[in-house]
Structure formats: structure tokens, C-alpha cells
Design a protein around this motif. Sequence first.
Motif, PDB file in Angstrom:
ATOM      1  N   MET A 106      -3.891   2.900  -1.489  1.00  0.00           N
ATOM      2  CA  MET A 106      -4.220   3.820  -0.586  1.00  0.00           C
ATOM      3  C   MET A 106      -5.715   4.625  -1.357  1.00  0.00           C
ATOM      4  SD  MET A 106      -4.446   5.957   2.122  1.00  0.00           S
ATOM      5  CE  MET A 106      -3.082   5.581   3.155  1.00  0.00           C
TER       6      MET A 106
ATOM      7  N   SER B 248      -0.207   1.727  -5.425  1.00  0.00           N
ATOM      8  CA  SER B 248      -0.662   2.170  -4.279  1.00  0.00           C
ATOM      9  C   SER B 248      -2.132   1.479  -4.261  1.00  0.00           C
ATOM     10  CB  SER B 248      -1.246   3.658  -4.461  1.00  0.00           C
ATOM     11  OG  SER B 248      -1.828   4.189  -3.311  1.00  0.00           O
TER      12      SER B 248
ATOM     13  N   ALA C 193      -9.599   7.884   5.083  1.00  0.00           N
ATOM     14  CA  ALA C 193      -8.774   7.063   4.048  1.00  0.00           C
ATOM     15  C   ALA C 193      -8.718   5.802   4.243  1.00  0.00           C
ATOM     16  CB  ALA C 193      -7.139   7.988   4.037  1.00  0.00           C
TER      17      ALA C 193
ATOM     18  N   THR D  96       0.810  -1.169   0.130  1.00  0.00           N
ATOM     19  CA  THR D  96       0.092   0.068   0.034  1.00  0.00           C
ATOM     20  C   THR D  96       0.679   1.329   0.109  1.00  0.00           C
ATOM     21  OG1 THR D  96       0.039   0.316   2.512  1.00  0.00           O
ATOM     22  CG2 THR D  96      -1.635  -1.331   1.496  1.00  0.00           C
TER      23      THR D  96
ATOM     24  N   CYS E 151       0.627   3.616   2.121  1.00  0.00           N
ATOM     25  CA  CYS E 151       0.688   4.278   3.595  1.00  0.00           C
ATOM     26  C   CYS E 151       1.704   3.315   4.365  1.00  0.00           C
ATOM     27  CB  CYS E 151      -0.441   4.469   4.073  1.00  0.00           C
ATOM     28  SG  CYS E 151      -1.192   3.111   4.654  1.00  0.00           S
ATOM     29  N   GLU E 152       1.698   2.164   4.119  1.00  0.00           N
ATOM     30  CA  GLU E 152       2.260   1.271   5.079  1.00  0.00           C
ATOM     31  C   GLU E 152       3.851   1.021   4.875  1.00  0.00           C
ATOM     32  OE1 GLU E 152       1.687  -3.425   6.386  1.00  0.00           O
ATOM     33  OE2 GLU E 152       0.624  -2.604   4.737  1.00  0.00           O
TER      34      GLU E 152
ATOM     35  N   ALA F 141       1.585  11.950   3.508  1.00  0.00           N
ATOM     36  CA  ALA F 141       1.784  10.708   2.605  1.00  0.00           C
ATOM     37  C   ALA F 141       2.775  11.160   1.790  1.00  0.00           C
ATOM     38  CB  ALA F 141       0.331  10.659   1.814  1.00  0.00           C
TER      39      ALA F 141
ATOM     40  N   THR G 119      -6.454   1.841   3.673  1.00  0.00           N
ATOM     41  CA  THR G 119      -5.586   1.087   3.021  1.00  0.00           C
ATOM     42  C   THR G 119      -6.497  -0.419   2.501  1.00  0.00           C
ATOM     43  OG1 THR G 119      -3.403   1.639   3.919  1.00  0.00           O
ATOM     44  CG2 THR G 119      -3.588  -0.600   3.046  1.00  0.00           C
TER      45      THR G 119
END
Length: 401
Positions: A146, A144, A153, A21, A23-24, A125, A155
Motif C-alpha cells: 500500500m 505491505s 493512495a 497488499t 488494503c485488500e 487502514a 495498491t
Amino acid sequence: MRLQRILAATAALAALTTLATACEDPAKPGPPAASPTATATASAQASPAAGSAPATLAGAQAHVQKYTSCENLSTDPNDRRVALSGFIGAGDWSITERGVCTDKKAPGEIVLFLTPDMKAFQQAAKDHATKLIAEGREDYGLASRMVVGKTFALTALKTRTAVSLVDPPNSDLRILSCNPNVYVPEGFKKEKALVEGCILTDYVNSPDGQGSPFRGAVRDPSTEGTEKPGQPATGSLGLASAGSIAELKKMVHPHTVDCTSMTVTDEHVQSIDYLPVVDAGGNPRTWGVKERAVCGTLGGAQRAHNLNWLDTVSDMKTLQTKAKAAQLADLKDDGRLKATASKLLVGTNVAVETNSKSVRIGLYQFQFLYLNCETGFTAPAGYRLEKAQVEGCVLTNYERQ
């Protein structure tokens, strides 16, 4: 080659559901940088993803359920479905609450993030993506998952979940990506995010072939005349095309093939590590090739590396016929292609030859398909499988491991 590393890393990450993802990251990021002073653009403010959205996790869950399932919402940081400790949480990225629910259709989990300041969230981000890209993770955000709305938001841990959320025409959710090399094919939305350097899109890129379905017009070559070489006799969902080597280079560089160093030549170029499909003995036109170039570092003081061949094609049937014979000859001994042998990916009037799987994964996103002449070959549901110009071969974006 830098871009080969990009797509190779992307393919590897696709197998790790908790690391695919935008964000992770294994290391939990720190607090976000201050929000930028520049105001959001009018187009971003007016985009569907900036529309009305719920301000509670329960409201976010209900919003997600318009498009897919989101069952058993929990805010327990020790929830056994997914290790939430690996995700950003309350206090980071302007997030006030975090929860997890299950998409039973995928199946897979969804991690939800509530934020009262979406602009600050997107800035964080972007800062995070910029940092990781500078550290060498050039692939970060190209695939992505996300997804953003106005006040929340999420994931999506499975590609199918992300597609379900952004693909419907009436969806007000979008994929957020802050990688400057992200590619959005024709037919998909590409909107400005609330911060410069990020985009919002309804296109889900995925190296496993399970991303957004092709949105191009279905073509029937029987009604298009002979000026559309390379189309299978029963029609096609659409294939890549270009009017020249320069146009083909522009299409694939730098997103997939690194053509920083490109040589246009009729000479037969190969190396011990990179064997092209077209073996024309100095005359590629006997294979139906109109113009030919090789990208990468040619041999000299050091061994050649990262070689990929670009072709514009005047006679696609001849090219596929000769490529079939070469492929069957290579498969004859042990049923496998040589590790150094390139595979031929074709469009309507163009082709790319490469022995890099990471490059091929990227080319599939541009609607190139691999010419496979293995006896009895088929592809699983969800992958493209079309008739080739030559009997006994198919065009596909599926490769057996």
C-alpha cells in the motif's frame, strides 16, 4: 510458533497477486471508523509523503508516472485486468474515486484510490489491520504494498512496482504499514504516519526476495582486517553481525525467530523433527561456535517443536567447512536434504540454524545468507550470490523449490 505462522502465511500470500497488499481482503471492509481526534505529528506533516499531491485520478496517474508507468487508466468496476470488487472502493476509507492502470515495466496493475482526507484513510487502514491481526492474521501488513501520497493512495499488485514508486531518493511516496511488528532495516526511512500505530517507509519487504535492494555500505574484507570474519574474499553487500547471543536474540526476536523461550547451552540439543547443522557431540566450539542457544519448546512431556539455533561464531571458516561436509553427506544419497535437517544461515560473526523456510525468509531480510554447497548451484538475477569462506560453497538468499 506464532511468528513462524506469520512468515509462512506471508510467503503463501506472495504467490497471490491480488492478496499481497495492506488494503485488500476477500471480504470488503465496511466504512471507516471516525477519524481520531489527535492531531498528526509535526514529523508526519513534514514528511515527503505528506507533501503536495494531485486531487484527481488523472493527477494521481501523472504523479505515479514520475516513477513508473501507469497506462490505460480506467474507473470501470468491471475492468478485466483486475477484479476491483475485491478492493475497497468509493464510500469506504474516505475514498471518493477508484481506478486501475497498468505498470508495463513490472508488468502488473496499480489500483488507485482518491481521498480528500488522508488521515481518515490511514485510520481506516489501521482499524482494518488491527481487526485482522486480532483474528489471527499476524502477518497482515508486514509485506505491505500500500503506497500513499497526500490525496491519493494505491495498491501495487507487483513488488517491482512498489519498489519503483518509493525507492527513488526524490520520491514523495511511501509504503504504509500498520502492523506493530513491521521491520525497517538500517538505511531506509521510517517516518510517523498521520495516525499512531502506523508508519511510512521507503522499504518494500517481500518474501520472494524481490523487495527493496540492500542499502548498506559495500564492504571489502581485504581492507578491513581479520576482525571481520565471514566476509567473502571478493567483498560483500553486507551481512548480519552481533556482539553476543543477547544482541543476536534482540535482532531476530520477535520479527523472525520466536525466542520467548531460549536456552543458552553447550549441550547438543536436537529432536526427531529438528536436526541442527552443528552436531558437535556436546562441544560446539569444535565447529568454531563461541556461544550457542536454542529457541523453542524442548522435548519433555510433549515432543519438541519450533526449534531454531542461534550461534555467535569465533571461526566462521571452520563452521562453514564442517557445515559443508555435513551438507554434502546428507545430499549424497538422493540429492536432497532431510526434511528435518536445518539449513545454516550466516552473517559475519553469527549464524542461525533452522529447518523452517518461513523463518529463513525473515532472516534474509536481516542480511543473513544461506550456505549452499550443492555442485553447480546458481541463483537467478535479483538474488544475492556471494563467495563463501570455504571453496565449493556460496552464500545466497535464493532457495530452489
